[in-house]
Write a protein that holds these residues in place. Structure first.
Motif, PDB file in Angstrom:
ATOM      1  N   ARG A 177      31.764  33.974  14.777  1.00  0.00           N
ATOM      2  CA  ARG A 177      31.938  32.618  15.303  1.00  0.00           C
ATOM      3  C   ARG A 177      33.168  32.550  16.209  1.00  0.00           C
ATOM      4  O   ARG A 177      33.155  31.891  17.256  1.00  0.00           O
ATOM      5  N   LEU A 178      34.234  33.218  15.804  1.00  0.00           N
ATOM      6  CA  LEU A 178      35.460  33.202  16.604  1.00  0.00           C
ATOM      7  C   LEU A 178      35.232  33.837  17.969  1.00  0.00           C
ATOM      8  O   LEU A 178      35.616  33.284  19.004  1.00  0.00           O
ATOM      9  N   LEU A 179      34.609  35.006  17.985  1.00  0.00           N
ATOM     10  CA  LEU A 179      34.391  35.715  19.246  1.00  0.00           C
ATOM     11  C   LEU A 179      33.437  34.947  20.157  1.00  0.00           C
ATOM     12  O   LEU A 179      33.651  34.846  21.367  1.00  0.00           O
ATOM     13  N   THR A 180      32.376  34.387  19.566  1.00  0.00           N
ATOM     14  CA  THR A 180      31.408  33.621  20.365  1.00  0.00           C
ATOM     15  C   THR A 180      32.056  32.352  20.908  1.00  0.00           C
ATOM     16  O   THR A 180      31.838  31.977  22.065  1.00  0.00           O
ATOM     17  N   GLY A 181      32.862  31.708  20.075  1.00  0.00           N
ATOM     18  CA  GLY A 181      33.515  30.472  20.501  1.00  0.00           C
ATOM     19  C   GLY A 181      34.518  30.676  21.613  1.00  0.00           C
ATOM     20  O   GLY A 181      34.826  29.737  22.351  1.00  0.00           O
ATOM     21  N   TYR A 182      35.021  31.904  21.771  1.00  0.00           N
ATOM     22  CA  TYR A 182      36.012  32.178  22.804  1.00  0.00           C
ATOM     23  C   TYR A 182      35.371  32.442  24.162  1.00  0.00           C
ATOM     24  O   TYR A 182      36.050  32.446  25.178  1.00  0.00           O
ATOM     25  N   GLU A 183      34.072  32.681  24.167  1.00  0.00           N
ATOM     26  CA  GLU A 183      33.378  32.939  25.431  1.00  0.00           C
ATOM     27  C   GLU A 183      33.474  31.717  26.353  1.00  0.00           C
ATOM     28  O   GLU A 183      33.525  30.582  25.864  1.00  0.00           O
ATOM     29  N   PRO A 184      33.571  31.916  27.685  1.00  0.00           N
ATOM     30  CA  PRO A 184      33.279  33.168  28.409  1.00  0.00           C
ATOM     31  C   PRO A 184      34.458  34.126  28.517  1.00  0.00           C
ATOM     32  O   PRO A 184      34.356  35.133  29.180  1.00  0.00           O
ATOM     33  N   PRO A 203      37.095  37.045  27.383  1.00  0.00           N
ATOM     34  CA  PRO A 203      36.912  38.255  26.569  1.00  0.00           C
ATOM     35  C   PRO A 203      37.693  38.196  25.259  1.00  0.00           C
ATOM     36  O   PRO A 203      38.820  37.709  25.209  1.00  0.00           O
ATOM     37  N   ALA A 204      37.098  38.738  24.214  1.00  0.00           N
ATOM     38  CA  ALA A 204      37.758  38.850  22.913  1.00  0.00           C
ATOM     39  C   ALA A 204      37.087  39.966  22.121  1.00  0.00           C
ATOM     40  O   ALA A 204      35.882  40.197  22.257  1.00  0.00           O
ATOM     41  N   LEU A 205      37.875  40.654  21.310  1.00  0.00           N
ATOM     42  CA  LEU A 205      37.330  41.734  20.488  1.00  0.00           C
ATOM     43  C   LEU A 205      38.162  41.895  19.228  1.00  0.00           C
ATOM     44  O   LEU A 205      39.277  41.371  19.125  1.00  0.00           O
ATOM     45  N   VAL A 238      35.442  46.941  16.362  1.00  0.00           N
ATOM     46  CA  VAL A 238      34.609  46.468  15.255  1.00  0.00           C
ATOM     47  C   VAL A 238      33.603  45.439  15.744  1.00  0.00           C
ATOM     48  O   VAL A 238      32.458  45.396  15.288  1.00  0.00           O
ATOM     49  N   ALA A 239      34.042  44.591  16.666  1.00  0.00           N
ATOM     50  CA  ALA A 239      33.166  43.553  17.220  1.00  0.00           C
ATOM     51  C   ALA A 239      33.724  43.139  18.572  1.00  0.00           C
ATOM     52  O   ALA A 239      34.921  43.242  18.820  1.00  0.00           O
ATOM     53  N   ALA A 240      32.836  42.669  19.450  1.00  0.00           N
ATOM     54  CA  ALA A 240      33.256  42.234  20.783  1.00  0.00           C
ATOM     55  C   ALA A 240      32.289  41.175  21.280  1.00  0.00           C
ATOM     56  O   ALA A 240      31.116  41.151  20.887  1.00  0.00           O
ATOM     57  N   ASN A 241      32.782  40.304  22.150  1.00  0.00           N
ATOM     58  CA  ASN A 241      31.902  39.265  22.682  1.00  0.00           C
ATOM     59  C   ASN A 241      31.390  39.633  24.078  1.00  0.00           C
ATOM     60  O   ASN A 241      31.696  40.713  24.602  1.00  0.00           O
ATOM     61  N   MET A 291      41.777  37.449  25.296  1.00  0.00           N
ATOM     62  CA  MET A 291      42.297  37.591  26.652  1.00  0.00           C
ATOM     63  C   MET A 291      42.191  36.249  27.368  1.00  0.00           C
ATOM     64  O   MET A 291      41.091  35.780  27.672  1.00  0.00           O
ATOM     65  N   LEU A 292      43.330  35.633  27.612  1.00  0.00           N
ATOM     66  CA  LEU A 292      43.398  34.311  28.219  1.00  0.00           C
ATOM     67  C   LEU A 292      43.533  34.443  29.730  1.00  0.00           C
ATOM     68  O   LEU A 292      44.393  35.192  30.215  1.00  0.00           O
ATOM     69  N   PRO A 293      42.697  33.761  30.502  1.00  0.00           N
ATOM     70  CA  PRO A 293      42.829  33.824  31.955  1.00  0.00           C
ATOM     71  C   PRO A 293      44.240  33.416  32.387  1.00  0.00           C
ATOM     72  O   PRO A 293      44.790  32.427  31.894  1.00  0.00           O
ATOM     73  N   ALA A 294      44.816  34.190  33.311  1.00  0.00           N
ATOM     74  CA  ALA A 294      46.194  33.948  33.728  1.00  0.00           C
ATOM     75  C   ALA A 294      46.292  33.187  35.040  1.00  0.00           C
ATOM     76  O   ALA A 294      47.395  32.912  35.505  1.00  0.00           O
ATOM     77  N   ASP A 295      45.148  32.866  35.639  1.00  0.00           N
ATOM     78  CA  ASP A 295      45.197  32.078  36.874  1.00  0.00           C
ATOM     79  C   ASP A 295      43.901  31.280  37.018  1.00  0.00           C
ATOM     80  O   ASP A 295      42.879  31.591  36.384  1.00  0.00           O
ATOM     81  N   PRO A 296      43.911  30.227  37.840  1.00  0.00           N
ATOM     82  CA  PRO A 296      42.721  29.376  37.996  1.00  0.00           C
ATOM     83  C   PRO A 296      41.514  30.121  38.546  1.00  0.00           C
ATOM     84  O   PRO A 296      40.379  29.799  38.191  1.00  0.00           O
ATOM     85  N   ALA A 297      41.751  31.119  39.390  1.00  0.00           N
ATOM     86  CA  ALA A 297      40.620  31.851  39.977  1.00  0.00           C
ATOM     87  C   ALA A 297      39.828  32.582  38.903  1.00  0.00           C
ATOM     88  O   ALA A 297      38.592  32.633  38.949  1.00  0.00           O
ATOM     89  N   THR A 298      40.526  33.151  37.923  1.00  0.00           N
ATOM     90  CA  THR A 298      39.846  33.858  36.834  1.00  0.00           C
ATOM     91  C   THR A 298      39.050  32.883  35.980  1.00  0.00           C
ATOM     92  O   THR A 298      37.913  33.165  35.581  1.00  0.00           O
ATOM     93  N   VAL A 299      39.639  31.724  35.699  1.00  0.00           N
ATOM     94  CA  VAL A 299      38.928  30.695  34.932  1.00  0.00           C
ATOM     95  C   VAL A 299      37.649  30.290  35.641  1.00  0.00           C
ATOM     96  O   VAL A 299      36.567  30.237  35.049  1.00  0.00           O
ATOM     97  N   LYS A 300      37.747  30.023  36.942  1.00  0.00           N
ATOM     98  CA  LYS A 300      36.587  29.572  37.704  1.00  0.00           C
ATOM     99  C   LYS A 300      35.493  30.625  37.725  1.00  0.00           C
ATOM    100  O   LYS A 300      34.306  30.301  37.539  1.00  0.00           O
TER     101      LYS A 300
END
Length: 264
Positions: free
Chosen positions: A98-105, A107-109, A118-121, A248-257
């Protein structure tokens, strides 16, 4: 030839010295006396089970090694080591999913103590798209995939800085825990050749990031992330204690978009 098993006192002394604290300081942290700590370390006094666990806690000894301390003192191990596919771990597995899916889009692992994935989204799998099969054959290893010259390394624009960050992270872990598998992994990934990129030697302009970003190319786009690592609080199982969740949190608006556009 005979080999001697380290005593609990010798093991505790090793951990104390590794943490760089004196017997007096440890005694203060453990509500004991430096005399008693000295007696334990020299074998003149056998610590109680409660004292072994208290000292291990004050020395921040990894859960796996706390079992070794208990065994050396003549007590039964306190912490189980349960396989993640065990039925008793179903709630944990569901929570991780649930945590990994909720973090999409984004990246998280989840990795274990030697960076086995062990797991990745889907965000992580997107970054791994196009890597050779031999790197993606289970068990996947996050450090190997990132630093291998056929892995993500050629796509990382700030490879020198990111590689140095990852290797320093592993060095700190090796210094804090006795792990031959981790040391072997470090020796492997640190020996990978590092290809020079055009512009690598040019000075970089300061960037207003709060932490070192991972700057990586994907499908013609330049993405930037700041990573965060979390562990479970007061785990009572070796397997759980050694899990780490990296987001992994986007560090700029372009990555978020860009990442949000993939889900549209």
């Amino acid at each position: 030839m005979t080999t001697s098993t380290p005593t609990v006192g010798a093991l505790l002394r090793t951990w104390r010295e590794r943490r760089g604290i004196s017997q007096l300081e440890l005694a203060g942290r453990a509500d004991s006396s430096s005399r008693h700590i000295s007696f334990i370390e020299t074998g003149r006094s056998r610590p109680s089970e409660e004292m072994v666990l208290r000292l291990a806690d004050r020395l921040d000894v990894p859960v796996r090694e706390r079992n070794s301390l208990l065994l050396a003192a003549g007590y039964a191990p306190r912490y189980a080591q349960t396989a993640l596919d065990d039925p008793s771990m179903e709630t944990l597995r569901e929570g991780i999913e649930r945590l990994l899916t909720g973090y999409e889009p984004y990246p998280a692992l989840v990795v274990d103590a030697t960076y086995t994935v062990v797991a990745a989204n889907r965000g992580i799998m997107m970054l791994l798209d196009g890597l050779p099969e031999h790197l993606l054959t289970p068990p996947l290893n996050a450090m190997r995939i990132t630093l291998h010259p056929e892995g993500l390394a050629p796509r990382i624009r700030n490879l020198a800085e990111w590689r140095g960050h990852l290797l320093a992270q592993m060095e700190r872990q090796i210094a804090l825990a006795r792990s031959e598998p981790l040391r072997a992994l470090y020796e492997e990934v640190s020996s990978y050749p590092v290809a020079e990129r055009a512009g690598d030697g040019e000075p970089r302009e300061p960037v207003p990031y709060i932490a070192l970003p991972l700057v990586i190319e994907h499908d013609g786009h330049l993405l930037s992330f700041v990573s965060s690592i979390a562990t479970f609080n007061t785990p009572m199982d070796v397997t759980v204690a050694e899990l780490a969740i990296e987001t992994m949190l986007p560090a700029d608006p372009a990555t978020v978009k860009y990442l949000r556009s993939l889900g549209d």
